[in-house]
Design an enzyme around this catalytic site. Structure first.
Site, PDB file in Angstrom:
ATOM      1  N   SER A 163     -13.118   8.231  21.295  1.00  0.00           N
ATOM      2  CA  SER A 163     -14.070   9.337  21.164  1.00  0.00           C
ATOM      3  C   SER A 163     -13.340  10.647  21.407  1.00  0.00           C
ATOM      4  CB  SER A 163     -15.241   9.189  22.136  1.00  0.00           C
ATOM      5  OG  SER A 163     -14.791   9.138  23.478  1.00  0.00           O
ATOM      6  N   CYS A 179     -13.656   7.510  33.385  1.00  0.00           N
ATOM      7  CA  CYS A 179     -12.457   6.668  33.401  1.00  0.00           C
ATOM      8  C   CYS A 179     -11.905   6.476  34.808  1.00  0.00           C
ATOM      9  CB  CYS A 179     -11.391   7.230  32.465  1.00  0.00           C
ATOM     10  SG  CYS A 179     -11.970   7.372  30.758  1.00  0.00           S
TER      11      CYS A 179
END
EC number: 2.3.1.181
Length: 220
Positions: A163, A179
């Protein structure tokens, strides 16, 4: 290879079902490889390494288990999601090389807009240095994430993908630790001051794809 751009917002469950069916068809030789460009409604996805503590606002948006590599990430309007269904059985069977090429593809795409994307050891994805922000306490340039990567393989066919933040609401990332990394922020092309449209990014992605991955090797 099929290159598909979907208009509107695609529900995550629908996208997952489409990917699952296409991956099976590719592995069985019933369909060509596919690159699928789309946007999702606001949601969080949890990869296989996700730490529940990194979901700091679980009631903000729907949360989906993605079964891809990686941790938590956000998808939503203004973000170009690219689902990458390639037959790695015919492209070298090298997972590390595949992830590196995904990063290289993003970096080349950003370069089309004079943005320098960079890799960082131990941090999958693509990062940009922020010359416009104050330096850290250690005197280093701040770095923000502009693209996320998380993939899965089934019978050597890839799915999920990457993305790129074009013009999402960056506040939507605040419900997670993106993340699993707390010391860096997120950015987008528009946040960097570039009047870039989704269509502009799509053109750059397609231009840079074959330069990075090459065509599907022809079997003898």
């Amino acid at each position: 290879m099929d290159w598909i751009i979907s208009d509107g917002l695609v529900p995550y469950e629908d996208a997952l079902a489409t990917m699952e069916a296409r991956v099976a068809a590719i592995s069985e030789g019933r369909a060509p490889e596919m690159i699928w460009l789309l946007e999702h409604p606001p949601l969080y996805t949890a990869g296989t390494s996700a730490d529940p503590a990194d979901l700091t606002d679980p009631d903000r948006f729907p949360v989906h288990t993605a079964r891809r590599g990686g941790q938590y990430t956000y998808h939503g309007p203004g973000q170009r999601v690219v689902y990458v269904m390639l037959d790695l059985g015919k492209r070298g069977r090298d997972v590390r090389q595949f992830v590196c090429r995904m990063e290289a593809w993003v970096i080349a795409t950003l370069a089309e807009f004079n943005v320098t994307g960079e890799r960082r050891e131990g941090r999958v994805g693509v990062w940009v240095q922020r010359q416009d922000k104050p330096r850290t306490a250690a005197g280093q340039l701040q770095e923000d994430k502009i693209a996320a990567i998380g993939v899965r393989l089934r019978k050597w066919v890839s799915f999920h993908g990457l993305s790129i933040n074009v013009e999402p609401d960056l506040d939507h990332f605040s419900g997670i630790v993106p993340c699993g990394i707390t010391e860096h922020g997120v950015t987008s092309l528009v946040d960097l001051g570039l009047p870039v449209t989704m269509a502009d990014v799509d053109v750059a992605l397609r231009k840079c794809f074959e330069e990075t991955f090459g065509p599907l090797p022809v079997e003898a």
